[in-house]
Design an enzyme around this catalytic site. Structure first.
Site, short mmCIF file in Angstrom:
data_model
loop_
_atom_site.label_atom_id
_atom_site.label_comp_id
_atom_site.label_asym_id
_atom_site.label_seq_id
_atom_site.Cartn_x
_atom_site.Cartn_y
_atom_site.Cartn_z
N GLY A 1 -0.24 -4.93 1.00
CA GLY A 1 -1.32 -4.84 0.22
C GLY A 1 -1.32 -5.38 -0.99
N GLU B 1 -2.19 -8.85 -0.48
CA GLU B 1 -3.44 -9.09 -0.10
C GLU B 1 -4.18 -9.00 -1.35
OE1 GLU B 1 -4.19 -6.98 4.22
OE2 GLU B 1 -3.25 -6.02 2.73
N GLU C 1 3.70 -5.65 7.54
CA GLU C 1 3.18 -4.48 8.24
C GLU C 1 3.64 -4.12 9.70
OE1 GLU C 1 0.08 -5.52 5.14
OE2 GLU C 1 1.44 -6.50 6.63
N ALA D 1 0.78 -1.27 -0.04
CA ALA D 1 0.10 0.20 -0.05
C ALA D 1 0.93 1.41 0.03
CB ALA D 1 -1.07 -0.13 1.33
#
Length: 289
Positions: free
Chosen positions: A139, A142, A162, A96
């Site tokens: 991300g 994911e 993370e 992300a």
């Protein structure tokens, strides 16, 4: 067997991976895309290439908005039956976009349910295949796990790091990774922030198949998508639905759900077409209804 090695490929989109494709222009919302490249490389197959090369395809709100819009467009098209999502040889998606979220306060993140809409991708009814080359972290990992099938090239690197940023996965990483590879290994990876390579992803069951080169990874994903696109759309949609349901219910309820969907397909034209063609030793011509 292969190990992850450092890629020397440039950071931009790799043209040889998308040659002979037809770009999609002005789809869905009537505008052009800045962060993705949609195309239709095979009959019945859509492809979406993440295209933020300077940021290693880091996922931000504009990119995810474009991605979902393109997926919705393909999902609503009568001509597209499966979609491949990929990135560059260097990065599927590095994670992300930290710059977008580093100054967020709790009241904003919680009040606006930050990144909730990223999971909208899982509501797409046609099968999605992730073709992962390069890094797929945070991300990006994911997003890859939101796909129905995950393929990877030799230098793919996965992880949910993370914890190193003082947070945890926020878009399904802890849930999908645990379901895919088991609690013990997922707990280790999420608590330590360790990454894992393509060979491990296949061995642990996260990836369906690993490929010897990035090109073969893309081609393999497109081959599978084309096979899927050649079947009746109603049965394909039902098959995706029942497999996904297995992750949400216990065995007994799951089998009962599967049986009800199986019964329902006897109301489709494609069931009659498929079974009649089998008995008569002919190739079925699907009606997609």
């Amino acid at each position: 067997m292969y190990a992850v090695r450092t890629s020397r490929a440039f950071l931009g989109y790799t043209p040889r991976l998308i040659r002979n494709v037809q770009p999609v222009r002005n789809v869905s919302d009537g505008g052009s895309y800045q962060y993705i490249i949609p195309s239709t490389p095979r009959p019945g197959v859509g492809q979406i290439t993440l295209n933020r090369p300077k940021a290693l395809n880091a996922l931000n709100t504009p990119l995810m908005t474009e991605l979902y819009a393109a997926l919705q467009h393909f999902d609503s098209s009568k001509d597209i039956r499966a979609v491949v999502i990929t990135g560059s040889e260097k990065a599927f998606a590095a994670g992300a976009d930290i710059k977008e979220m580093k100054d967020l306060e709790f009241s904003t993140a919680y009040g606006q349910d930050f990144i909730k809409n990223w999971s909208n991708i899982t509501a797409i009814s046609i099968p999605i295949i992730a073709a992962v080359n390069g890094v797929a972290l945070g991300g990006g990992c994911e997003l890859a796990m939101m796909a129905d099938i995950l393929y990877c090239g030799p230098r793919a690197v996965f992880g949910q790091p993370e914890i190193k940023l003082g947070v945890i996965p926020g878009s399904g990483g802890s849930q999908r990774l645990t379901r895919a590879i088991g609690k013990a290994k997922a707990m280790e990876l999420i608590l330590t922030g360790k990454t894992f390579n393509a060979e491990q992803a296949v061995a642990w069951g996260l990836a369906a198949e690993g490929f010897e080169t990035p090109d073969k990874c893309i081609s393999g994903a497109l081959d599978t998508a084309e096979i899927i696109a050649g079947y009746g759309a109603i049965a394909v949609k039902a098959a995706k639905e029942v497999v996904n349901q297995s992750m949400e219910t216990g065995l007994s309820e799951g089998v009962k759900y599967e049986r009800r969907v199986f019964h329902a397909l006897f109301g489709s034209k494609d069931q009659k077409i498929g079974m009649t063609a089998f008995v008569e030793k002919q190739k079925p011509k699907w009606h997609n209804s």
